[in-house]
Design an enzyme around this catalytic site. Structure first.
Site, mmCIF file in Angstrom:
data_model
loop_
_atom_site.group_PDB
_atom_site.id
_atom_site.type_symbol
_atom_site.label_atom_id
_atom_site.label_comp_id
_atom_site.label_asym_id
_atom_site.label_seq_id
_atom_site.Cartn_x
_atom_site.Cartn_y
_atom_site.Cartn_z
ATOM 1 N N GLU A 199 0.810 -1.229 0.000
ATOM 2 C CA GLU A 199 0.000 0.000 0.000
ATOM 3 C C GLU A 199 0.841 1.275 0.000
ATOM 4 O O GLU A 199 0.507 2.238 -0.682
ATOM 5 C CB GLU A 199 -0.969 0.003 1.185
ATOM 6 C CG GLU A 199 -2.162 -0.932 1.026
ATOM 7 C CD GLU A 199 -1.838 -2.382 1.354
ATOM 8 O OE1 GLU A 199 -0.711 -2.648 1.842
ATOM 9 O OE2 GLU A 199 -2.699 -3.252 1.128
ATOM 10 N N HIS A 251 -10.960 -5.035 8.935
ATOM 11 C CA HIS A 251 -11.540 -4.767 7.618
ATOM 12 C C HIS A 251 -12.870 -4.015 7.688
ATOM 13 O O HIS A 251 -13.637 -4.050 6.727
ATOM 14 C CB HIS A 251 -11.803 -6.078 6.857
ATOM 15 C CG HIS A 251 -10.594 -6.759 6.340
ATOM 16 N ND1 HIS A 251 -9.693 -7.408 7.152
ATOM 17 C CD2 HIS A 251 -10.127 -6.910 5.073
ATOM 18 C CE1 HIS A 251 -8.735 -7.941 6.407
ATOM 19 N NE2 HIS A 251 -8.972 -7.652 5.138
#
Lengths: 323, 327
Positions: free
Chosen positions: A60, A129
């Site tokens: 990321e 998440h």
């Protein structure tokens, strides 16, 4: 007007913008061949090729950093992060590079970068998440924060975000991808920083965004049965923040409740309350109240998860405290 | 035909330009501590003295339209890329005439016209940015190159590996130059990196890695020239470790007591500037007097730069709110 899902609306926005401007490219994990974890980038690799729809490693910081550098060198990248929780892996890039470059270098460079990230709870994905982190990004000067709720806004706001010369965090709710609504075809732009009144009412203003718009609309129906007419203001983003619309609504209703899915403590609801105190105190007939998510990491268990997120009954009950 | 060595490739005027750039940077940097102690500048001040052969060797191996991205020890690098000392000094003074209009300071210099894409204060954080600049070059199918400089400490950061991997994966025209000055602040390389031969770190990414003497400007020049040529020809990234030394502490607030006097003396004897001067004289390119004249000119240039910085205005108070958003 065609009725399509949020997912299709976002896809339409990406496709149309890429057709319009050849400097736009998409990058991220599984955005190409796999067509996106949530299928938002469906069909784009086939249409635009792998230079413009770039599959990346699971890295990321690398994704956001690459996108930032490319933006500084004149391209218009759209980086997809698989969930907003993973954006934290790239937080150094977002806070220390993307957000500050323009200012730190005296305006010599711009970062016209859009970072798309799904988030939100409701699918039993647990604490890594499920979160809604819009307040985190809104805290950092230099970043635009855009959060759509309905398909038409999703399309119009994403097109505006891509065209913006500022870096934009475009936060999508995983629970809304399948929601349908009427979406204008072709050129449909929703300007950044303008809230939208999703339901008008006389008695109380519910200030909200994203999936909580639907919760507030449902709460408003419940309240209507009690004779309370609620106005639902969808902020559609946090930076720019449209206080003008909030304050105008407040002048009419004289009562307000903020409703956010994310953690209540130090969340954006508190910011709205503070601004109302500073700018709209005289219009208030009651204290401004807040509804927010439980201050806990999101639990996996279905019942616990449900109880961690505000629902219409909780919102309605909180509103009733004002009367 | 045998490839020409840098000594044959470079004309005397190029050699003199290289010498001049190194002297300029040294004069500039050595003028700073006094100005700092007088309160003319604030913040951190990471000086480049001792490492000039790296920055100048790199800059001379690039074209003007090639990009440079670097970390926070970058005064010398932006000047090697072509920035006038007066604008760099003005930035250190925080003045409106500075290269970042007084908003960046020592660690955050930028010059869009020179394609100097910034100094960055987060160790390793700029490496993926350099890959992104390189991706933009590929995207436009132009033939520029980006050179990314960083310290030995950056090679222990996660983003170093992400950037190396992505650069090799996409065959981005980037040349990574690690300035290994032996210390990450006060911790020596051998105490911070499991692998102290840092050039070998690139082997995990199928990227050629090589070591070069960072105190020899022509050795740096030649290594970077070849790497730049490869990148420009579509052969992807190269990773160069330049072994060098900083004569001063990590920053102005660091007396550098973790290094022995004997160690410092050994490296002082390898000072890239007098050694290069001796080479120029011995090879018969220039006389000592000619080089002394250059030294004098550069001293005057830096004095003028300090005057310019002193006389420049502070940013307008309204500048607090500019440059943040476009719309």
């Amino acid at each position: 007007m065609a009725e399509i899902t949020c997912r299709e609306a976002l896809n339409q926005a990406l496709r149309e913008e890429m057709e319009r401007d050849s400097s736009i490219f998409i990058l991220g994990e599984d955005v190409g061949l796999y067509e996106g974890s949530f299928k938002v980038t469906k069909g784009l690799l086939a249409k635009f090729g792998e230079k413009r729809v770039l599959d990346t490693p699971i890295a990321e910081a690398g994704i956001v950093g690459l996108a930032c550098g490319a933006a500084m060198a004149g391209l218009r990248p759209i980086a997809e992060l698989m969930t907003v929780n993973f954006a934290i892996v790239a937080m150094d890039q977002i806070f220390n590079h993307v957000a500050v470059a323009s200012y730190m270098f005296g305006g010599q460079v711009r970062v016209p970068l859009t970072i798309r990230a799904p988030g939100g709870a409701g699918h039993q994905l647990g604490a890594q998440h499920s979160h809604s982190l819009e307040a985190l990004f809104a805290h950092c000067p230099g970043l635009r924060v855009v959060v759509p709720s309905v398909p038409a806004d999703a399309k119009g706001l994403l097109k505006s975000a891509i065209r913006s010369d500022d870096p934009v965090l475009f936060l999508e709710h995983e629970g809304l991808y399948g929601v349908k609504g009427e979406v204008p075809e072709g050129e449909h732009l929703v300007p950044l920083g303008r809230a939208d009144i999703k339901r008008s009412g006389r008695d109380v203003t519910l200030v909200t965004l994203s999936r909580m718009v639907y919760v507030c609309l449902e709460a408003a129906e419940q309240l209507a049965k009690e004779g309370i007419d609620a106005e639902v203001v969808d902020l559609r983003g946090l930076n720019p923040l449209d206080m003008t619309t909030v304050l105008a609504s407040l002048r009419k209703t004289r009562r307000a409740v903020t409703v956010e899915e994310s953690w209540l403590s130090f969340g954006w609801g508190g910011e709205i309350v503070a601004r109302i105190m500073e700018q709209g105190f005289d219009d208030l007939d009651a204290p401004v109240l807040r509804v927010g998510g439980a201050d806990v990491p999101m639990p996996y268990n279905k019942h616990l998860e449900k109880s961690a997120i505000p629902d219409a009954a909780r919102v309605a009950a909180r509103v009733m405290e004002l009367f | 035909m045998k490839e020409k060595s840098p000594r044959e490739l470079l004309e005397p005027r190029d050699l003199l330009a290289i010498y001049r750039d190194m002297v300029r940077i040294r004069e500039f940097e050595e003028s700073c501590p006094k100005l700092y102690s007088q309160g003319k500048m604030g913040g951190f001040l990471h000086l480049y003295s001792g490492q000039e052969a790296v920055g100048v060797g790199v800059a001379h191996a690039m074209h003007r339209e090639d990009y440079m991205v670097s970390a926070y020890r970058e005064h010398g690098l932006i000047m090697a890329k072509g920035a006038e000392p007066k604008y760099v000094m003005a930035e250190l003074f925080g003045k409106a005439t500075g290269v970042s209009r007084g908003k960046g300071g020592s660690m955050h210099m930028f010059d869009a016209d020179l394609r100097f894409m910034g100094g960055y204060g987060i160790v390793g954080g700029h490496l993926p940015l350099a890959v992104g600049v390189g991706y933009a070059i590929l995207y436009r199918e132009s033939d520029e190159v980006v050179v990314c400089l960083f310290g030995d400490g950056a090679t222990n950061q996660g983003v170093f590996h992400e950037a190396m991997n992505m650069a090799a994966l996409y065959r981005v025209p980037v040349v990574f130059v690690c300035e290994n000055n032996g210390y990450g602040i006060g911790t020596s390389v051998v105490r911070a990196s499991s692998l102290d031969q840092l050039y070998k770190k690139s082997c995990a990414y199928e990227t050629p890695g090589l070591k070069v003497d960072g105190m020899d400007v022509l050795a740096v020049y030649e290594a970077v020239r070849q790497a730049v040529h490869k990148a420009r020809s579509g052969e992807g990234p190269t990773y160069i470790e330049a072994i060098t030394y900083r004569f001063r502490g990590h920053s102005i607030s660091d007396p550098g007591t973790y290094r022995s006097e004997q160690e410092k003396k050994i490296w002082q004897e390898r000072d890239p500037i007098p050694n290069f001067a001796a080479f120029l004289v011995q090879a018969g390119h220039f006389t000592k007097q000619e080089l002394a004249a250059v030294d004098g000119e550069e001293q005057e240039l830096i004095k003028a730069a300090i005057r310019f910085a002193e006389e420049s205005p502070d940013p307008d108070p309204e500048e607090l709110w500019t440059d943040l958003y476009v719309e």
